[in-house]
Design a protein around this motif. Structure first.
Motif, PDB file in Angstrom:
ATOM      1  N   ASN A  36      80.873  22.015 -21.872  1.00 27.45           N
ATOM      2  CA  ASN A  36      81.465  20.659 -21.700  1.00 27.45           C
ATOM      3  C   ASN A  36      82.238  20.613 -20.550  1.00 27.45           C
ATOM      4  O   ASN A  36      82.807  19.629 -20.157  1.00 27.45           O
ATOM      5  N   HIS A  37      82.255  21.556 -19.430  1.00 34.91           N
ATOM      6  CA  HIS A  37      82.695  21.553 -18.433  1.00 34.91           C
ATOM      7  C   HIS A  37      82.229  22.508 -17.252  1.00 34.91           C
ATOM      8  O   HIS A  37      81.764  23.463 -17.775  1.00 34.91           O
ATOM      9  N   THR A  38      82.218  22.366 -16.185  1.00 32.85           N
ATOM     10  CA  THR A  38      81.742  23.271 -15.218  1.00 32.85           C
ATOM     11  C   THR A  38      82.658  23.585 -14.096  1.00 32.85           C
ATOM     12  O   THR A  38      83.466  22.693 -13.649  1.00 32.85           O
ATOM     13  N   SER A  39      82.636  24.807 -13.371  1.00 32.40           N
ATOM     14  CA  SER A  39      83.457  25.217 -12.144  1.00 32.40           C
ATOM     15  C   SER A  39      82.709  25.405 -11.066  1.00 32.40           C
ATOM     16  O   SER A  39      81.604  25.918 -11.267  1.00 32.40           O
ATOM     17  N   HIS A  40      83.228  25.151 -10.104  1.00 30.46           N
ATOM     18  CA  HIS A  40      82.443  25.214  -8.827  1.00 30.46           C
ATOM     19  C   HIS A  40      83.481  25.291  -7.615  1.00 30.46           C
ATOM     20  O   HIS A  40      84.625  24.964  -7.439  1.00 30.46           O
ATOM     21  N   VAL A  41      83.197  26.427  -6.713  1.00 31.79           N
ATOM     22  CA  VAL A  41      83.792  26.984  -5.706  1.00 31.79           C
ATOM     23  C   VAL A  41      83.118  26.673  -4.414  1.00 31.79           C
ATOM     24  O   VAL A  41      81.861  26.691  -4.208  1.00 31.79           O
ATOM     25  N   ILE A  42      83.731  26.089  -3.467  1.00 31.50           N
ATOM     26  CA  ILE A  42      83.207  25.729  -2.259  1.00 31.50           C
ATOM     27  C   ILE A  42      84.186  26.665  -1.166  1.00 31.50           C
ATOM     28  O   ILE A  42      85.296  26.074  -1.131  1.00 31.50           O
ATOM     29  N   GLU A  43      83.700  27.360  -0.058  1.00 30.75           N
ATOM     30  CA  GLU A  43      84.382  28.054   0.345  1.00 30.75           C
ATOM     31  C   GLU A  43      83.893  28.129   1.860  1.00 30.75           C
ATOM     32  O   GLU A  43      82.575  28.402   1.970  1.00 30.75           O
ATOM     33  N   THR A  44      84.645  28.073   2.829  1.00 32.53           N
ATOM     34  CA  THR A  44      84.209  28.469   3.987  1.00 32.53           C
ATOM     35  C   THR A  44      84.249  29.782   4.532  1.00 32.53           C
ATOM     36  O   THR A  44      85.291  30.371   4.637  1.00 32.53           O
ATOM     37  N   LEU A 292      76.554  11.250 -15.238  1.00 29.20           N
ATOM     38  CA  LEU A 292      77.283  12.393 -15.371  1.00 29.20           C
ATOM     39  C   LEU A 292      77.966  12.752 -16.852  1.00 29.20           C
ATOM     40  O   LEU A 292      78.258  13.425 -17.289  1.00 29.20           O
ATOM     41  N   VAL A 293      78.989  11.546 -16.970  1.00 26.75           N
ATOM     42  CA  VAL A 293      79.436  11.492 -18.119  1.00 26.75           C
ATOM     43  C   VAL A 293      78.794  11.786 -19.417  1.00 26.75           C
ATOM     44  O   VAL A 293      79.214  12.371 -20.533  1.00 26.75           O
ATOM     45  N   ASN A 294      77.510  11.080 -19.470  1.00 27.07           N
ATOM     46  CA  ASN A 294      76.789  11.152 -20.710  1.00 27.07           C
ATOM     47  C   ASN A 294      76.090  12.772 -20.913  1.00 27.07           C
ATOM     48  O   ASN A 294      75.806  13.095 -22.103  1.00 27.07           O
ATOM     49  N   ALA A 295      76.041  13.353 -19.875  1.00 26.15           N
ATOM     50  CA  ALA A 295      75.535  14.859 -19.743  1.00 26.15           C
ATOM     51  C   ALA A 295      76.746  15.746 -19.881  1.00 26.15           C
ATOM     52  O   ALA A 295      77.084  16.466 -20.865  1.00 26.15           O
ATOM     53  N   PHE A 296      77.460  15.941 -18.572  1.00 25.59           N
ATOM     54  CA  PHE A 296      78.185  17.216 -18.431  1.00 25.59           C
ATOM     55  C   PHE A 296      79.694  16.477 -17.927  1.00 25.59           C
ATOM     56  O   PHE A 296      79.743  16.317 -16.880  1.00 25.59           O
ATOM     57  N   PRO A 297      80.485  15.973 -18.749  1.00 25.52           N
ATOM     58  CA  PRO A 297      81.537  14.840 -18.297  1.00 25.52           C
ATOM     59  C   PRO A 297      82.664  15.788 -17.408  1.00 25.52           C
ATOM     60  O   PRO A 297      83.290  15.010 -16.952  1.00 25.52           O
ATOM     61  N   LYS A 298      82.878  16.898 -17.562  1.00 18.86           N
ATOM     62  CA  LYS A 298      84.038  17.500 -16.753  1.00 18.86           C
ATOM     63  C   LYS A 298      83.471  18.463 -15.528  1.00 18.86           C
ATOM     64  O   LYS A 298      82.594  19.473 -15.972  1.00 18.86           O
ATOM     65  N   PHE A 299      83.913  18.623 -14.409  1.00 17.16           N
ATOM     66  CA  PHE A 299      83.867  19.485 -13.495  1.00 17.16           C
ATOM     67  C   PHE A 299      85.175  20.048 -12.754  1.00 17.16           C
ATOM     68  O   PHE A 299      85.955  18.827 -12.594  1.00 17.16           O
ATOM     69  N   GLU A 300      85.435  20.914 -12.252  1.00 20.94           N
ATOM     70  CA  GLU A 300      86.394  21.413 -11.334  1.00 20.94           C
ATOM     71  C   GLU A 300      85.902  22.024 -10.011  1.00 20.94           C
ATOM     72  O   GLU A 300      85.031  22.690 -10.014  1.00 20.94           O
ATOM     73  N   ILE A 301      86.579  21.635  -8.906  1.00 23.05           N
ATOM     74  CA  ILE A 301      86.287  22.255  -7.725  1.00 23.05           C
ATOM     75  C   ILE A 301      87.386  23.187  -7.168  1.00 23.05           C
ATOM     76  O   ILE A 301      88.592  22.719  -7.171  1.00 23.05           O
ATOM     77  N   GLY A 302      87.002  24.205  -6.851  1.00 22.45           N
ATOM     78  CA  GLY A 302      88.101  25.065  -6.021  1.00 22.45           C
ATOM     79  C   GLY A 302      87.679  25.574  -4.717  1.00 22.45           C
ATOM     80  O   GLY A 302      86.496  25.402  -4.393  1.00 22.45           O
ATOM     81  N   THR A 303      88.385  25.691  -3.755  1.00 21.86           N
ATOM     82  CA  THR A 303      88.077  26.019  -2.421  1.00 21.86           C
ATOM     83  C   THR A 303      88.406  27.465  -2.244  1.00 21.86           C
ATOM     84  O   THR A 303      88.352  27.921  -0.932  1.00 21.86           O
ATOM     85  N   LYS A 304      88.749  28.415  -3.030  1.00 24.23           N
ATOM     86  CA  LYS A 304      88.592  29.754  -2.955  1.00 24.23           C
ATOM     87  C   LYS A 304      88.520  30.612  -4.134  1.00 24.23           C
ATOM     88  O   LYS A 304      88.538  30.283  -5.116  1.00 24.23           O
ATOM     89  N   LEU A 305      87.192  31.423  -3.706  1.00 21.85           N
ATOM     90  CA  LEU A 305      86.915  32.450  -4.714  1.00 21.85           C
ATOM     91  C   LEU A 305      87.970  33.778  -4.716  1.00 21.85           C
ATOM     92  O   LEU A 305      87.884  34.684  -4.091  1.00 21.85           O
ATOM     93  N   GLU A 306      88.769  33.948  -5.825  1.00 19.90           N
ATOM     94  CA  GLU A 306      89.610  34.733  -6.001  1.00 19.90           C
ATOM     95  C   GLU A 306      89.074  36.007  -6.491  1.00 19.90           C
ATOM     96  O   GLU A 306      88.111  36.129  -7.338  1.00 19.90           O
ATOM     97  N   LYS A 307      89.294  36.950  -5.728  1.00 17.95           N
ATOM     98  CA  LYS A 307      88.837  38.653  -5.947  1.00 17.95           C
ATOM     99  C   LYS A 307      88.966  38.864  -7.180  1.00 17.95           C
ATOM    100  O   LYS A 307      87.815  39.601  -7.707  1.00 17.95           O
TER     101      LYS A 307
END
Length: 324
Positions: A36-44, A292-307
């Motif tokens: 019902n939601h997905t998580s995404h990390v984008i890191e330089t 997107l709302v009809n399929a997977f309505p929520k997502f979150e974006i993080g900028t750091k992958l915690e060890k």
């Protein structure tokens, strides 16, 4: 010459499963629950640094578009390309799940410019040092490209699909191409074919006719080697499942993050380019939020992958922004 499937037991088994409408073991044993939601990390981050922080057997699919070593930019220069490549390939194999795969973009046509940096060298290295299976060599065929006078103008690139084990996940139904009505009617008369499979459509084969992005494409975000969303989408739909995690450590234009959001997969994407995160922001802006709302309505974006708390299991991501 007779069809190989007439003599090969593996082909016979797959043909029988297709006729009977049965599923491969990679699908039978898997219970897929759409998140019902997905998580995404984008890191330089450097690819090897990012990989070192991922647990064993934690990634379902790696989308990998490495530098070709053709001196396109500072990130595209390596004195010993295979030595550098061998490091991240070994780590990639470690983090893949038993059902996981890696799809590596490249081109055999770059062997002159790249020295040891073409895809052929990578495939040869994998065969000599890895237990992974070359499941397919995909030909990405496009019509637009540069002209040539001293050889046939190139109109394709290759994608080498390696599976970690024989239990790799592959969802053909997710990427079938529909038959036209006349062809469908003819195939429905063939008693050797499963009507349900005919209704679903044809196997798209390992030759994908999908255009490259031209200079004024609406998909363009500014990255010089951006891959089309359609190509990445087919890989993600076929080789991963909703709720699984997709990794791209040469994420460039950020298109993998976009497609993972649209397809209900979690994702970890990294790149050394300082402009990488701005590319991702532009990709997210292009997502059709109504669909997107009809399929997977929520997502979150993080900028750091915690060890200590990566994206797996309990997802704790720093600098989280949630979109409803």
């Amino acid at each position: 010459m007779a069809n190989r499937s007439h003599r090969n037991s593996g082909y016979k088994a797959m043909n029988a499963m297709n006729r009977d409408g049965a599923k491969h073991s990679s699908l039978r044993d898997l219970v897929v629950k759409a998140p019902n939601h997905t998580s995404h990390v984008i890191e330089t981050a450097d690819c090897c640094d990012l990989l070192s922080r991922l647990p064993d057997n934690s990634i379902q699919l790696i989308v990998c578009d490495p530098p070709y070593n053709i001196q396109l930019a500072d990130w595209d220069k390596h004195d010993d390309y295979i030595a550098w490549t061998s490091v991240w390939l070994k780590e990639a194999e470690r983090v893949l799940s038993p059902t996981g795969s890696i799809a590596i973009f490249g081109g055999l046509q770059y062997q002159g410019e790249a020295g040891s940096g073409d895809l052929l060298s990578i495939i040869q290295h994998m065969r000599n040092t890895s237990n992974m299976l070359l499941a397919n060599l995909i030909i990405w065929n496009y019509q637009n490209g540069m002209s040539a006078r001293r050889f046939f103008a190139n109109r394709h690139e290759e994608i080498a699909w390696f599976a970690k084990t024989k239990k790799y996940y592959f969802d053909l139904d997710a990427v079938r191409e529909p038959y036209d009505e006349d062809t469908k009617r003819q195939y429905m008369k063939d008693k050797r074919l499963n009507p349900e499979s005919v209704e679903k459509g044809r196997n798209p084969t390992n030759v994908w006719r999908m255009g490259r992005l031209n200079g004024n494409s609406a998909e363009r975000v500014g990255h010089p080697t951006q891959k089309p969303r359609q190509v990445i989408q087919r890989l993600i739909r076929a080789l991963s499942y909703p709720g699984s995690t997709v990794l791209d450590f040469f994420a460039g234009s950020g298109v993998t993050t976009r497609v993972a959001i649209e397809e209900g997969r979690h994702s970890i994407c990294g790149d050394l380019d300082d402009t990488f995160q701005s590319y991702v922001s532009r990709q997210i802006e292009m997502i059709d939020m109504y669909d997107l709302v009809n399929a997977f309505p929520k997502f979150e974006i993080g900028t750091k992958l915690e060890k200590d708390h990566p994206i797996f299991g309990e997802r704790r991501i720093s600098d989280v922004q949630t979109k409803n």
